[in-house]
Design an enzyme around this catalytic site. Sequence first.
Site, PDB file in Angstrom:
ATOM      1  N   HIS A 102       0.832  -1.203   0.000  1.00 49.20           N
ATOM      2  CA  HIS A 102       0.000   0.000   0.000  1.00 49.20           C
ATOM      3  C   HIS A 102       0.867   1.253   0.000  1.00 49.20           C
ATOM      4  CE1 HIS A 102      -2.822   2.926   2.188  1.00 49.20           C
ATOM      5  NE2 HIS A 102      -3.345   2.736   0.982  1.00 49.20           N
ATOM      6  N   HIS A 128      -7.963   7.778  -4.152  1.00 53.99           N
ATOM      7  CA  HIS A 128      -8.384   6.414  -4.499  1.00 53.99           C
ATOM      8  C   HIS A 128      -9.455   6.365  -5.573  1.00 53.99           C
ATOM      9  CE1 HIS A 128      -6.563   6.119  -0.467  1.00 53.99           C
ATOM     10  NE2 HIS A 128      -6.177   4.919  -0.858  1.00 53.99           N
ATOM     11  N   ARG A 173       2.190  22.798   3.258  1.00 56.10           N
ATOM     12  CA  ARG A 173       1.775  21.811   2.249  1.00 56.10           C
ATOM     13  C   ARG A 173       1.664  20.468   2.952  1.00 56.10           C
ATOM     14  NH1 ARG A 173      -0.731  19.038  -0.605  1.00 56.10           N
ATOM     15  NH2 ARG A 173      -0.176  18.169  -2.640  1.00 56.10           N
ATOM     16  N   CYS A 228       7.361  24.240  -3.189  1.00 54.99           N
ATOM     17  CA  CYS A 228       6.476  23.208  -3.711  1.00 54.99           C
ATOM     18  C   CYS A 228       6.664  23.088  -5.221  1.00 54.99           C
ATOM     19  CB  CYS A 228       5.031  23.588  -3.384  1.00 54.99           C
ATOM     20  SG  CYS A 228       3.847  22.387  -3.982  1.00 54.99           S
ATOM     21  N   TYR A 270       4.640  14.436  -8.416  1.00 56.73           N
ATOM     22  CA  TYR A 270       5.944  15.084  -8.345  1.00 56.73           C
ATOM     23  C   TYR A 270       6.879  14.559  -9.420  1.00 56.73           C
ATOM     24  CZ  TYR A 270       4.008  16.852  -4.040  1.00 56.73           C
ATOM     25  OH  TYR A 270       3.184  17.460  -3.128  1.00 56.73           O
TER      26      TYR A 270
END
Lengths: 482, 482
Positions: free
Chosen positions: B49, B73, B149, B195, B330
């Site tokens: 997971h 999900h 963030r 970020c 990312y």
Amino acid sequence: MHWATSYEAIPNVQYFRLAEVASHDASSDRQWITRGTSVYDITDFISAHPGGPIILHAAGGSIDPYWKLFTIHASSHVQEILAQYKIGEIASCDLVNGEVPCASIRNPYADDPPRDSRLKTLTENPRNAESPDEALSEDVTPNELFYVRNHFWVPPVKEEEYTFTVELPCGTERTYSLSDLKSFEPHTITATLQCAGNRRSHMSAAVKPTNGLPWNVGGISTATWTGARLADVLADAGLDMRSEEHKSARHADFTALEAYGASIPLSTAMDPRSDVLLAYAMNGTDLPRDHGYPVRVVAPGIVAARSVKWVQKVSIGEEESASQWQRRDYKCFGPNEKRLDWDKAKSIQEMPVMSAITGYRIKKKGGGWLGRQDGQKMLDVWGYAYSGGGREIVRVDVSLDGGKSWDQAELLRGEREDGSKTWAWTRWRYHMADPGDGKVEIAVKATDEAYNTQPERFDGIWNARGNLATAWHRVVVGEDET
Amino acid sequence: MHWATSYEAIPNVQYFRLAEVASHDASSDRQWITRGTSVYDITDFISAHPGGPIILHAAGGSIDPYWKLFTIHASSHVQEILAQYKIGEIASCDLVNGEVPCASIRNPYADDPPRDSRLKTLTENPRNAESPDEALSEDVTPNELFYVRNHFWVPPVKEEEYTFTVELPCGTERTYSLSDLKSFEPHTITATLQCAGNRRSHMSAAVKPTNGLPWNVGGISTATWTGARLADVLADAGLDMRSEEHKSARHADFTALEAYGASIPLSTAMDPRSDVLLAYAMNGTDLPRDHGYPVRVVAPGIVAARSVKWVQKVSIGEEESASQWQRRDYKCFGPNEKRLDWDKAKSIQEMPVMSAITGYRIKKKGGGWLGRQDGQKMLDVWGYAYSGGGREIVRVDVSLDGGKSWDQAELLRGEREDGSKTWAWTRWRYHMADPGDGKVEIAVKATDEAYNTQPERFDGIWNARGNLATAWHRVVVGEDET
């Protein structure tokens, strides 16, 4: 300042005979030269001369024929420096037609090696030549087609007489023969070297003229280099950054056998992951003379101007190299500086991301060139992409509409000796089934792993020296072939 | 696949009672969950997971309320994975109106700390907020105005219970308390975190929508961090790259106390010059809870997504983090990929060069705002510039004519703890005596020490995720004030 022709007539000026000047040659206690009809005692200047002791060749005679060879001296700045050392004038009885009769000097370029005729010559003396397109389309450049960037002649070296000296900050020196260097564990990397001026001609054409060799896309090549790691040799020589005498050192300053010199940050020199080499082999053979025989620095990921050829010494100290190539060249300015502040600008080290188109073909499906009426063109275009600092190329994008839309080129990477980082270029190829009729402008840009990419235009990066000309490369193809 | 409502009627399907599902909770040998009316045995999936053992919170009951919180999900990809673990259906006698009655779950965000009202909120849960312009105009950002963030809630941690574990490639683990980490030599650096999505809203506006939080210029801040060097802790834990068991390791994989995880290259983690910290202080105080209390990674020069907050473990191994934030987020694509090949794309590590305008004023010489008829405007504009990899900003250029001509801004650098490289942004300021009447578009671009610069437009770097929005920042100023 203007001098009358009858010098003895001027009061408070000392006059010398040529024979007395001649006695102040390189072997004398004090070295004199003449320039025009003036006499200079340069003894106290020699250690500050950016070209080092090469100036001693002129001691005892006229410097004028040397300055004709080394045109860098044709600036008021240089003349102001020399003026400080003036001691008098040549006696008029030794002048011929009002001038000092000059002995001819031996052409220092006479011993330069022969050159492959496929290289694209920019200047003969010193030798500067681009790699031809055929070599730029190979993953590793054959030695004889590797681009050449010399600042002087190629120094003749006998292998058995060659030495490399490390000078530590405390003044201690340690000297190595070529076989000494070969006794360190050999390290091999495939690395690209690129001139700061590569693609300068594109920048000049796009905005306005720049000052420097007008390189097209061939001021770059790639080889597999073998040598001793500089970090290993420095450690062997006793460099120890924890010691009180060494810890303030910041630069590794290389000098070459002709007159060239440049430095890199000491942190780079000492970092094993920087893969800086004292290289003695290029693509599996001895270095060719044009590429530094018997030993050159290979500082990968850094502007090639720091990969000093025919290197004879590295001095570890607190200051960058004092050479003109460190302090007054190989720096980069912006489009907006009216007066270039050389002291404030950082010397170029790591290179930015770059790409270029090195070849293309347009053909019909059965082979041969296509007539416009057919409507079944195929376009193949290829080239290289490269970034400094060991940063890998992650994408190359091609646009046929001036940057509105992009397609991704295929990245090609051959067999390499990669070292710690990605030091070699990535070649790329792009295929398009139907680029349309008539002329098409192909634009290419690359992106590296730090996701830096190339600027669209030259306007924002134009600089008087024409360095780091990294804007998108654009080539118009598809002339009206019928 | 469509299931009838009367499940018992379907042959070859196994039916379970809710009580039996409930017995397969986190403490059971095998863990079950329900989704909709289906039953899944997830025991063999837990280790794979991406969010780690957080999934155990749902064991013995329905996962639906969790998936409502963690909307990641909601993809067919996730549902295909879960489908592999299906073992049956809930018996119809336990359904209410055809559904499994869900117990309400505790809101995991209930313990989040209070937030400074000056932060610009993007989302409340999880907390994401920009630094306000006033903070972006300071050299070091006050803790309470540092951008936030978060991917999940802020995990509550008791200092005395906190541990940090190093797992070596051989499986050996070593665990440190907070005071253990503080016993390493403290190391302090001033570093900017940014970020990957900073300025995303500019990219979306310029080209077309992107998928992600719509950051303006405030997804970036700077602090002075103190902690143990990660390299020191790894060495103390016994990492030895010369050993047979360790030498193939390539990544340092961090996991956090909530569910987040990400990795950096091991070469970066182990290099003292990379200055990677296990930080326990921010601007001289304990880390605020929103910023990782009690310990976070600070990996300077690298996208902030790798500076894992509330870090509890680092695993040294051959693979990158398996987390979705490493493998499915990312990353950066180009404008031309129709289908995003996540497996092929490299995860973002070092950041590209960036700049932004964070404030401006237009005034008449005596103060106050100027009427257009006066013709004596003065423009002040300021902002930040930053590049990854520790690369210093060497210039910031400002254009008032869309990039045709440029002038150079003044670079401002405050007092810093610099570490080995330049990890902090450079602020800049530009002043112009007479920017003209009416509206003016200010464009800004920065250049770093590798002479990379920002792209002119977003067209060539647009990507579906809206990451690394580094095109020139343009702001129109001088509304028709009268």
